[in-house]
Design a protein around this motif. Structure first.
Motif, PDB file in Angstrom:
ATOM      1  N   LEU A 269      36.216 -12.163 -27.865  1.00  0.00           N
ATOM      2  CA  LEU A 269      35.844 -12.985 -29.013  1.00  0.00           C
ATOM      3  C   LEU A 269      34.445 -13.573 -28.848  1.00  0.00           C
ATOM      4  CD1 LEU A 269      39.248 -14.869 -29.250  1.00  0.00           C
ATOM      5  CD2 LEU A 269      38.468 -13.083 -30.817  1.00  0.00           C
ATOM      6  N   LYS A 270      33.706 -13.618 -29.943  1.00  0.00           N
ATOM      7  CA  LYS A 270      32.354 -14.170 -29.925  1.00  0.00           C
ATOM      8  C   LYS A 270      32.104 -14.994 -31.183  1.00  0.00           C
ATOM      9  CE  LYS A 270      30.046 -10.596 -27.128  1.00  0.00           C
ATOM     10  NZ  LYS A 270      31.271 -10.007 -26.595  1.00  0.00           N
ATOM     11  N   PHE A 271      31.249 -15.992 -31.042  1.00  0.00           N
ATOM     12  CA  PHE A 271      30.841 -16.751 -32.220  1.00  0.00           C
ATOM     13  C   PHE A 271      29.954 -15.869 -33.100  1.00  0.00           C
ATOM     14  CE2 PHE A 271      31.554 -20.331 -29.203  1.00  0.00           C
ATOM     15  CZ  PHE A 271      32.531 -20.986 -29.948  1.00  0.00           C
ATOM     16  N   PRO A 272      30.060 -16.009 -34.408  1.00  0.00           N
ATOM     17  CA  PRO A 272      29.230 -15.201 -35.316  1.00  0.00           C
ATOM     18  C   PRO A 272      27.740 -15.435 -35.064  1.00  0.00           C
ATOM     19  CG  PRO A 272      30.982 -16.317 -36.518  1.00  0.00           C
ATOM     20  CD  PRO A 272      30.979 -16.893 -35.135  1.00  0.00           C
ATOM     21  N   VAL A 273      26.957 -14.389 -35.190  1.00  0.00           N
ATOM     22  CA  VAL A 273      25.506 -14.465 -35.030  1.00  0.00           C
ATOM     23  C   VAL A 273      24.856 -14.402 -36.416  1.00  0.00           C
ATOM     24  CG1 VAL A 273      23.462 -13.381 -34.052  1.00  0.00           C
ATOM     25  CG2 VAL A 273      25.616 -13.361 -32.765  1.00  0.00           C
ATOM     26  N   LEU A 274      24.011 -15.359 -36.725  1.00  0.00           N
ATOM     27  CA  LEU A 274      23.369 -15.401 -38.031  1.00  0.00           C
ATOM     28  C   LEU A 274      22.300 -14.315 -38.158  1.00  0.00           C
ATOM     29  CD1 LEU A 274      22.855 -19.251 -38.507  1.00  0.00           C
ATOM     30  CD2 LEU A 274      24.755 -17.842 -39.299  1.00  0.00           C
ATOM     31  N   ASP A 275      22.142 -13.801 -39.384  1.00  0.00           N
ATOM     32  CA  ASP A 275      21.068 -12.828 -39.612  1.00  0.00           C
ATOM     33  C   ASP A 275      19.727 -13.575 -39.732  1.00  0.00           C
ATOM     34  OD1 ASP A 275      20.928 -13.916 -42.202  1.00  0.00           O
ATOM     35  OD2 ASP A 275      22.224 -12.364 -43.042  1.00  0.00           O
ATOM     36  N   GLU A 276      18.643 -12.832 -39.834  1.00  0.00           N
ATOM     37  CA  GLU A 276      17.303 -13.430 -39.849  1.00  0.00           C
ATOM     38  C   GLU A 276      17.114 -14.400 -41.005  1.00  0.00           C
ATOM     39  OE1 GLU A 276      14.333 -10.451 -39.731  1.00  0.00           O
ATOM     40  OE2 GLU A 276      14.899  -9.692 -37.746  1.00  0.00           O
ATOM     41  N   GLU A 277      17.673 -14.063 -42.157  1.00  0.00           N
ATOM     42  CA  GLU A 277      17.515 -14.921 -43.337  1.00  0.00           C
ATOM     43  C   GLU A 277      18.189 -16.265 -43.122  1.00  0.00           C
ATOM     44  OE1 GLU A 277      18.549 -14.986 -48.148  1.00  0.00           O
ATOM     45  OE2 GLU A 277      18.824 -13.145 -46.970  1.00  0.00           O
ATOM     46  N   GLU A 278      19.400 -16.247 -42.579  1.00  0.00           N
ATOM     47  CA  GLU A 278      20.133 -17.488 -42.346  1.00  0.00           C
ATOM     48  C   GLU A 278      19.479 -18.310 -41.235  1.00  0.00           C
ATOM     49  OE1 GLU A 278      22.617 -18.855 -44.065  1.00  0.00           O
ATOM     50  OE2 GLU A 278      22.334 -17.206 -45.479  1.00  0.00           O
ATOM     51  N   GLU A 279      18.950 -17.634 -40.223  1.00  0.00           N
ATOM     52  CA  GLU A 279      18.248 -18.354 -39.160  1.00  0.00           C
ATOM     53  C   GLU A 279      17.010 -19.061 -39.713  1.00  0.00           C
ATOM     54  OE1 GLU A 279      17.274 -16.058 -35.767  1.00  0.00           O
ATOM     55  OE2 GLU A 279      19.340 -15.895 -35.071  1.00  0.00           O
ATOM     56  N   ALA A 280      16.317 -18.398 -40.651  1.00  0.00           N
ATOM     57  CA  ALA A 280      15.136 -19.004 -41.271  1.00  0.00           C
ATOM     58  C   ALA A 280      15.529 -20.250 -42.055  1.00  0.00           C
ATOM     59  CB  ALA A 280      14.442 -17.989 -42.179  1.00  0.00           C
ATOM     60  N   LYS A 281      16.676 -20.181 -42.740  1.00  0.00           N
ATOM     61  CA  LYS A 281      17.166 -21.336 -43.505  1.00  0.00           C
ATOM     62  C   LYS A 281      17.482 -22.500 -42.565  1.00  0.00           C
ATOM     63  CE  LYS A 281      19.121 -18.748 -47.401  1.00  0.00           C
ATOM     64  NZ  LYS A 281      20.378 -18.388 -48.117  1.00  0.00           N
ATOM     65  N   LEU A 282      18.063 -22.177 -41.406  1.00  0.00           N
ATOM     66  CA  LEU A 282      18.350 -23.232 -40.433  1.00  0.00           C
ATOM     67  C   LEU A 282      17.062 -23.905 -39.963  1.00  0.00           C
ATOM     68  CD1 LEU A 282      21.143 -21.876 -38.033  1.00  0.00           C
ATOM     69  CD2 LEU A 282      21.314 -23.706 -39.708  1.00  0.00           C
ATOM     70  N   GLY A 283      16.064 -23.085 -39.692  1.00  0.00           N
ATOM     71  CA  GLY A 283      14.795 -23.631 -39.243  1.00  0.00           C
ATOM     72  C   GLY A 283      14.166 -24.540 -40.285  1.00  0.00           C
ATOM     73  N   GLU A 284      14.258 -24.141 -41.564  1.00  0.00           N
ATOM     74  CA  GLU A 284      13.712 -24.947 -42.648  1.00  0.00           C
ATOM     75  C   GLU A 284      14.514 -26.249 -42.784  1.00  0.00           C
ATOM     76  OE1 GLU A 284      11.424 -26.263 -45.849  1.00  0.00           O
ATOM     77  OE2 GLU A 284      11.065 -24.822 -44.225  1.00  0.00           O
ATOM     78  N   THR A 285      15.818 -26.170 -42.662  1.00  0.00           N
ATOM     79  CA  THR A 285      16.671 -27.359 -42.743  1.00  0.00           C
ATOM     80  C   THR A 285      16.332 -28.342 -41.624  1.00  0.00           C
ATOM     81  OG1 THR A 285      18.472 -26.081 -43.747  1.00  0.00           O
ATOM     82  CG2 THR A 285      19.054 -28.217 -42.751  1.00  0.00           C
ATOM     83  N   LYS A 286      16.134 -27.807 -40.421  1.00  0.00           N
ATOM     84  CA  LYS A 286      15.783 -28.655 -39.289  1.00  0.00           C
ATOM     85  C   LYS A 286      14.438 -29.369 -39.556  1.00  0.00           C
ATOM     86  CE  LYS A 286      14.914 -28.581 -34.308  1.00  0.00           C
ATOM     87  NZ  LYS A 286      14.883 -27.761 -33.070  1.00  0.00           N
ATOM     88  N   ARG A 287      13.474 -28.623 -40.116  1.00  0.00           N
ATOM     89  CA  ARG A 287      12.166 -29.195 -40.399  1.00  0.00           C
ATOM     90  C   ARG A 287      12.283 -30.354 -41.377  1.00  0.00           C
ATOM     91  NH1 ARG A 287       8.474 -29.308 -44.050  1.00  0.00           N
ATOM     92  NH2 ARG A 287       9.638 -27.983 -45.486  1.00  0.00           N
ATOM     93  N   ILE A 288      13.128 -30.165 -42.409  1.00  0.00           N
ATOM     94  CA  ILE A 288      13.328 -31.202 -43.428  1.00  0.00           C
ATOM     95  C   ILE A 288      13.958 -32.456 -42.809  1.00  0.00           C
ATOM     96  CG2 ILE A 288      14.607 -31.797 -45.517  1.00  0.00           C
ATOM     97  CD1 ILE A 288      14.263 -28.850 -46.364  1.00  0.00           C
ATOM     98  N   LEU A 289      14.991 -32.221 -41.981  1.00  0.00           N
ATOM     99  CA  LEU A 289      15.703 -33.350 -41.356  1.00  0.00           C
ATOM    100  C   LEU A 289      14.786 -34.136 -40.416  1.00  0.00           C
ATOM    101  CD1 LEU A 289      19.137 -31.663 -40.578  1.00  0.00           C
ATOM    102  CD2 LEU A 289      18.712 -33.456 -42.260  1.00  0.00           C
ATOM    103  N   LEU A 290      13.999 -33.438 -39.655  1.00  0.00           N
ATOM    104  CA  LEU A 290      13.100 -34.115 -38.721  1.00  0.00           C
ATOM    105  C   LEU A 290      11.981 -34.868 -39.452  1.00  0.00           C
ATOM    106  CD1 LEU A 290      12.705 -31.382 -35.947  1.00  0.00           C
ATOM    107  CD2 LEU A 290      13.961 -33.533 -35.798  1.00  0.00           C
ATOM    108  N   GLY A 291      11.687 -34.424 -40.683  1.00  0.00           N
ATOM    109  CA  GLY A 291      10.625 -35.065 -41.443  1.00  0.00           C
ATOM    110  C   GLY A 291      11.091 -36.282 -42.220  1.00  0.00           C
ATOM    111  N   GLU A 292      12.385 -36.559 -42.203  1.00  0.00           N
ATOM    112  CA  GLU A 292      12.886 -37.724 -42.967  1.00  0.00           C
ATOM    113  C   GLU A 292      12.458 -39.032 -42.308  1.00  0.00           C
ATOM    114  OE1 GLU A 292      17.082 -37.321 -43.292  1.00  0.00           O
ATOM    115  OE2 GLU A 292      16.976 -35.836 -44.910  1.00  0.00           O
TER     116      GLU A 292
END
Length: 292
Positions: A269-292
């Motif tokens: 069993l393995k945890f799901p691995v995000l595709d490139e598009e979803e990883e990019a969304k995570l990075g953008e979300t992190k940027r937004i959160l850190l900028g608050e």
């Protein structure tokens, strides 16, 4: 799997006999050693369950069958106590309802199957239809099956057909991602007597005892024959039976936990691995959160 547990598996490659399985076997463990090992196993089960739930590729169906007072309820309580309730469900099957009798014998069990990512525990199961019903063939008449309105019609051919239905059912489930673990808690007649007396003598346990239990105990030999037949007819490589020595509850619990753990590990069993598009969304979300 640890060597002391390998001998408890029946895979249908040779005839199974209860006489070859000791009810008080403990595999070299003592109570304290088994207690510590169970704690570690439950921790590992928790990690594996999280991966099972996240990946959603497999479902796990755990089946418990046994004579009364063999320890099914306590095994479920202790082994599964470390699991996340959100990913686990328990069904206890009693006498079928009128609605359930109006369907084929597998219908109510199919309805109770776990979804992918979840662990389903069946406390008694579809095997009651070739165990208690074989000891009491008159129960089959309540199913109102065409051509079977007389107990005399319920012959060897009928039971072979029912075993085959169960095997087909389980094969279909395994082909579609459900892992089936079948446990028979093998308790001795002497140990059952001891536990019955404890239930009678302890007011806090009186509710666990039913007068019907002693009537079924009188049919012990018939039940043992029914279990041997069912295990021999339905144990396969993909869906084997595990014969759990149940005279020592602490060893039964450890054995069950270790077998479940070993099976889940085999699924890789393995945890799901995000595709490139979803990883990019995570990075953008992190940027937004850190900028608050």
């Amino acid at each position: 799997m640890k060597n002391e547990f390998k001998g408890l598996i029946v895979q249908g490659d040779k005839k199974f006999s209860l006489k070859n399985h000791k009810t008080d076997f403990t595999g070299g463990y003592n109570k304290e050693k088994a207690k510590d090992a169970l704690i570690n196993s439950k921790i590992e089960l928790n990690h594996l369950q999280e991966k099972l739930y996240a990946s959603r590729k497999h479902a796990v169906l755990i089946i418990f069958q046994a004579m009364d007072a063999a320890g099914k309820d306590s095994a479920i309580e202790h082994v599964m106590s470390g699991l996340n309730p959100q990913g686990c469900q328990v069904y206890s099957f009693k006498t079928p309802t009128p609605e359930e009798y109006d369907h084929d014998f597998l219908w109510r069990h199919y309805k109770a199957l776990p979804e992918r990512g979840r662990i389903g525990i069946h406390n008694r199961s579809h095997y009651e239809n070739v165990l208690v019903c074989k000891v009491h063939p008159e129960y089959i008449l309540s199913e109102n099956i065409p051509g079977f309105h007389d107990v005399k019609k319920i012959n060897k051919s009928f039971w072979q057909q029912r075993y085959q239905s169960i095997k087909n059912f389980e094969e279909h489930l395994t082909d579609n991602g459900t892992v089936i673990l079948k446990f028979f808690l093998n308790v001795s007649q002497d140990e059952q007597k001891k536990r019955f007396l404890e239930r009678i003598d302890d007011p806090a346990k009186n509710w666990k005892f039913s007068s019907g239990d002693i009537k079924e105990r009188a049919l012990w030999d018939k039940y043992m024959d029914a279990y041997e037949d069912a295990i021999n007819e339905t144990s396969t490589i993909a869906s084997p039976w595990h014969i759990i020595p149940a005279d020592k509850k602490w060893f039964a619990r450890l054995t069950i936990s270790e077998i479940i753990e070993d099976k889940l590990k085999s699924l890789d069993l393995k945890f799901p691995v995000l595709d490139e598009e979803e990883e990019a969304k995570l990075g953008e979300t992190k940027r937004i959160l850190l900028g608050e």
